[in-house]
Design a protein around this motif. Sequence first.
Motif, PDB file in Angstrom:
ATOM      1  N   TYR A  12       3.683  29.173  15.086  1.00  0.00           N
ATOM      2  CA  TYR A  12       3.458  29.831  16.371  1.00  0.00           C
ATOM      3  C   TYR A  12       4.179  31.179  16.409  1.00  0.00           C
ATOM      4  O   TYR A  12       3.601  32.194  16.790  1.00  0.00           O
ATOM      5  CB  TYR A  12       3.950  28.922  17.496  1.00  0.00           C
ATOM      6  N   PHE A  15       2.488  33.630  14.081  1.00  0.00           N
ATOM      7  CA  PHE A  15       1.235  34.095  14.676  1.00  0.00           C
ATOM      8  C   PHE A  15       1.487  35.294  15.593  1.00  0.00           C
ATOM      9  O   PHE A  15       0.719  36.253  15.603  1.00  0.00           O
ATOM     10  CB  PHE A  15       0.589  32.935  15.433  1.00  0.00           C
ATOM     11  N   ARG A  82      -7.078  29.424  16.111  1.00  0.00           N
ATOM     12  CA  ARG A  82      -5.685  29.593  16.538  1.00  0.00           C
ATOM     13  C   ARG A  82      -5.648  30.378  17.842  1.00  0.00           C
ATOM     14  O   ARG A  82      -6.404  31.336  18.008  1.00  0.00           O
ATOM     15  CB  ARG A  82      -4.864  30.338  15.484  1.00  0.00           C
ATOM     16  N   HIS A 133      -2.059  26.770  19.927  1.00  0.00           N
ATOM     17  CA  HIS A 133      -2.147  26.038  18.662  1.00  0.00           C
ATOM     18  C   HIS A 133      -2.307  27.088  17.571  1.00  0.00           C
ATOM     19  O   HIS A 133      -3.342  27.749  17.501  1.00  0.00           O
ATOM     20  CB  HIS A 133      -3.340  25.082  18.696  1.00  0.00           C
ATOM     21  N   ALA A 134      -1.293  27.257  16.757  1.00  0.00           N
ATOM     22  CA  ALA A 134      -1.295  28.345  15.782  1.00  0.00           C
ATOM     23  C   ALA A 134      -1.554  27.892  14.354  1.00  0.00           C
ATOM     24  O   ALA A 134      -1.460  28.683  13.432  1.00  0.00           O
ATOM     25  CB  ALA A 134       0.032  29.098  15.849  1.00  0.00           C
ATOM     26  N   VAL A 135      -1.898  26.650  14.153  1.00  0.00           N
ATOM     27  CA  VAL A 135      -2.206  26.136  12.817  1.00  0.00           C
ATOM     28  C   VAL A 135      -3.711  25.951  12.731  1.00  0.00           C
ATOM     29  O   VAL A 135      -4.322  25.329  13.609  1.00  0.00           O
ATOM     30  CB  VAL A 135      -1.473  24.804  12.553  1.00  0.00           C
ATOM     31  N   MET A 136      -4.290  26.509  11.688  1.00  0.00           N
ATOM     32  CA  MET A 136      -5.739  26.366  11.504  1.00  0.00           C
ATOM     33  C   MET A 136      -6.068  24.897  11.248  1.00  0.00           C
ATOM     34  O   MET A 136      -5.374  24.237  10.471  1.00  0.00           O
ATOM     35  CB  MET A 136      -6.232  27.212  10.333  1.00  0.00           C
TER      36      MET A 136
END
Length: 146
Positions: A12, A15, A82, A133-136
Amino acid sequence: MHAEIHRKGTAYLEFWNEYHLCTLTTLRPDGRPHVVPVGVTLDADVGIARIITRKSSRKVVNVLAALPGPARVAVCQVDGGRWATLEGTAEVRTDAAAVDDAVTRYGQRYGRTPAPDPERVVIEITIERAMGHAVMPDPKVANAAA
């Protein structure tokens, strides 16, 4: 609330350091939302997001119109699956030190330093809530669900 930002995890925070344009949502005096593209920098350690802009911009007018109460705002960025949104209260900073610091931070994130502008101010957002949500998502899992 910087602890909430850090609880979102390393992905996060990373990102928010990538090159992405964001949106800033402010409220007009009549309550209608005003959404514009902006560059945002995040200082997660103190829970502050910064936007450099001109003092005559609509977004500055909207933040100042909220006085004497707090100006509620949100910044958001999206990249595929993301996304990240920061909500909080904004204030307009005009002092040279704050403006110079914000310009430096902008240059670090966006790879260019804007030309000097005597009309430049900073919108500083004290973050109260961090979402996203920063995870692919794993493409194999996404395809299996289809």
